[in-house]
Design an enzyme around this catalytic site. Structure first.
Site, short mmCIF file in Angstrom:
data_model
loop_
_atom_site.label_atom_id
_atom_site.label_comp_id
_atom_site.label_asym_id
_atom_site.label_seq_id
_atom_site.Cartn_x
_atom_site.Cartn_y
_atom_site.Cartn_z
N CYS A 150 -16.19 2.89 1.62
CA CYS A 150 -15.01 2.03 1.84
C CYS A 150 -14.51 2.13 3.27
O CYS A 150 -13.87 1.21 3.77
CB CYS A 150 -13.91 2.39 0.85
SG CYS A 150 -13.48 4.14 0.88
N GLN B 67 -10.62 -3.48 -2.66
CA GLN B 67 -11.81 -2.78 -2.17
C GLN B 67 -13.00 -3.02 -3.11
O GLN B 67 -14.11 -3.34 -2.67
CB GLN B 67 -11.52 -1.28 -2.07
CG GLN B 67 -12.68 -0.45 -1.58
CD GLN B 67 -12.98 -0.70 -0.11
OE1 GLN B 67 -12.12 -0.60 0.73
NE2 GLN B 67 -14.23 -1.04 0.21
N ARG C 261 -14.08 -7.24 3.19
CA ARG C 261 -12.67 -7.08 2.81
C ARG C 261 -11.90 -8.35 3.16
O ARG C 261 -11.01 -8.78 2.44
CB ARG C 261 -12.03 -5.89 3.54
CG ARG C 261 -12.67 -4.52 3.29
CD ARG C 261 -12.54 -4.08 1.85
NE ARG C 261 -11.19 -4.14 1.35
CZ ARG C 261 -10.18 -3.31 1.69
NH1 ARG C 261 -10.40 -2.31 2.51
NH2 ARG C 261 -8.98 -3.45 1.17
N HIS D 296 -7.60 0.70 -6.12
CA HIS D 296 -7.84 -0.01 -4.86
C HIS D 296 -8.63 -1.29 -5.20
O HIS D 296 -9.80 -1.43 -4.84
CB HIS D 296 -8.63 0.89 -3.90
CG HIS D 296 -8.54 0.46 -2.46
ND1 HIS D 296 -7.76 -0.60 -2.03
CD2 HIS D 296 -9.15 0.96 -1.34
CE1 HIS D 296 -7.89 -0.73 -0.72
NE2 HIS D 296 -8.73 0.19 -0.28
N ASP E 132 -16.83 8.33 -0.48
CA ASP E 132 -15.50 8.18 0.13
C ASP E 132 -15.12 9.55 0.67
O ASP E 132 -15.74 10.57 0.31
CB ASP E 132 -14.51 7.71 -0.97
CG ASP E 132 -13.12 7.38 -0.44
OD1 ASP E 132 -12.91 7.36 0.79
OD2 ASP E 132 -12.21 7.14 -1.28
N ARG F 164 0.86 -1.19 0.00
CA ARG F 164 0.00 0.00 0.00
C ARG F 164 0.89 1.23 0.00
O ARG F 164 1.80 1.35 0.82
CB ARG F 164 -0.90 0.05 1.22
CG ARG F 164 -1.50 1.45 1.41
CD ARG F 164 -2.53 1.54 2.49
NE ARG F 164 -3.78 0.93 2.06
CZ ARG F 164 -4.95 1.15 2.65
NH1 ARG F 164 -5.04 1.97 3.67
NH2 ARG F 164 -6.04 0.56 2.22
N1 NVA Z 1 -9.61 7.37 -1.19
C1 NVA Z 1 -9.19 6.98 0.14
C2 NVA Z 1 -9.48 5.54 0.37
C3 NVA Z 1 -9.14 5.04 1.74
C4 NVA Z 1 -9.45 3.59 1.90
C5 NVA Z 1 -7.71 7.27 0.31
O1 NVA Z 1 -6.93 6.96 -0.60
O2 NVA Z 1 -7.34 7.81 1.34
N1 CP Z 2 -11.08 0.79 3.06
C1 CP Z 2 -9.79 0.69 3.40
O1 CP Z 2 -8.90 0.45 2.58
O2 CP Z 2 -9.56 0.88 4.72
P1 CP Z 2 -8.15 1.04 5.42
O3 CP Z 2 -7.54 2.33 4.94
O4 CP Z 2 -8.43 1.05 6.89
O5 CP Z 2 -7.28 -0.13 5.02
#
Ligand code: NVA
Ligand code: CP
Length: 329
Positions: free
Chosen positions: A272, A138, A316, A135, A231, A108
């Site tokens: 999410c 997700q 998830r 993602h 989101d 990540r």
């Molecule tokens: N769009 C958000 C998703 C978090 C799971 C981010 O990248 O922070």
């Molecule tokens: N939805 C998601 O990816 O959550 P986290 O950022 O907690 O992993």
């Protein structure tokens, strides 16, 4: 369908056929049922995976860890502070080393190129746990949740994503909708609509599946939605854009009025997570003190019976487990 994914890297759903995605969703259902029945087979016994996190996480990290442990695999977690990667060692060298010790790598972070390079240099399957532009794990959980809660076959469903329609979650949803024939609507300001090249990339898949993909700033576009999704307005790494985003996205906050505009009493709400639905977080309350209301959804909708966000979060685990099993077992 037999599994054609063994040994591949899961970097984006663009690389997967509709049949492969359906296979992953069916396997998720099987693994979920096995877990609920307390009858898990250790399909990954003797395997080890490493989790690399350059951004924070609750769900993705926990889902990878529990999925691996449920399946009998070992897990190592590395974050920026505790590894040499990118500081005293190049990505190429790190990938090389990790590929000698582990059967799979989750990453990540920021650039999509990092997951691509990890796959190139490690020689083992790499799993995208979120980048700035994708993602994919997700989106699998999201579609599984729709399959469980929407009252129509998935290819007849309409999904509306509200807010920053070019963020990582929105793009991953567009990809899976294009593959599976789901009607996708991005509802948000024009300034944040995805570039034409995204539609071009998806044109062949959408033509094959019958998916309609569109973005609009007109509330009429959400009519008939089976799922409304949102989101946070500024993704990880974009926190300095929050004032600008509040200005642009406040009209697209998910409220009871917006849910009513779907004209579908069965429409579900998805997110999410993490979510700003009240001011009970440090970030939301500090922004409120500056005069900014960063809630992308009201507490009323978030806590309503239509909200399936915690089922979605649980999914998830089951979908990530399916991804690990399909690629590593
Ligand atoms: N769009 C958000 C998703 C978090 C799971 C981010 O990248 O922070
Ligand atoms: N939805 C998601 O990816 O959550 P986290 O950022 O907690 O992993």
């Amino acid at each position: 369908m037999s599994n054609s994914m063994h040994g591949r890297s899961f970097l984006t759903l663009l690389d997967y056929s509709a049949d492969e995605i359906r296979y992953l969703l069916e396997l998720s259902k099987t693994l979920k049922a096995e877990k609920k029945a307390g009858k898990m087979e250790k399909r990954l016994e003797g395997k080890n995976i490493v989790l690399l996190f350059e951004k924070t996480s609750t769900r993705t990290r926990c889902a990878f860890e529990v999925a691996a442990m449920d399946m009998g695999a070992g897990v190592t977690f590395l974050d920026q502070k505790s590894s040499q990667m990118g500081k005293k060692e190049s990505l190429e060298d790190t990938a090389n080393v990790l590929g000698r010790m582990f059967d799979g790598i989750e990453y990540r972070g920021y650039e999509q190129k990092v997951v691509e390079d990890l796959a190139k240099f490690s020689g083992v399957p790499v799993f995208n746990g979120l980048t700035d532009i994708d993602h994919p794990t997700q989106a699998l959980a999201d579609v599984l949740t729709m399959m469980e809660h929407c009252k129509k076959p998935i290819e007849k469903c309409k999904l509306v994503f509200c807010g920053d329609t070019r963020n990582n979650v929105a793009l991953a949803l567009m990809y899976i909708c294009a593959k599976l024939g789901i009607h996708y609507v991005g509802y948000g300001p024009r300034e944040l609509h995805p570039a034409q090249e995204i539609y071009d990339k998806l044109a062949a898949d959408a033509a094959a599946s019958g998916a309609v993909l569109e973005c609009s700033d007109d509330i009429a576009a959400i009519k008939g939605a089976d799922a409304v999704y949102t989101d946070i307005w500024a993704s990880m790494g974009e926190e300095d854009l929050i004032a600008e985003r509040v200005k642009l996205l406040t009209p697209y906050r998910v409220t009871s009025e917006l849910m009513a505009a779907t004209e579908n009493a069965d429409c579900i709400f998805l997110h999410c997570l993490p979510s700003f639905h009240d001011f009970e977080t440090q970030f939301a309350s500090s922004q409120k003190a500056l005069g900014l209301d960063i809630r992308e959804v009201t507490d009323e909708v978030f806590r309503s019976p239509a909200s399936k966000v915690f089922d979605q979060a649980e999914n998830r685990l089951h979908t990530i487990k399916a991804v690990l099993v399909a690629h590593l077992a």
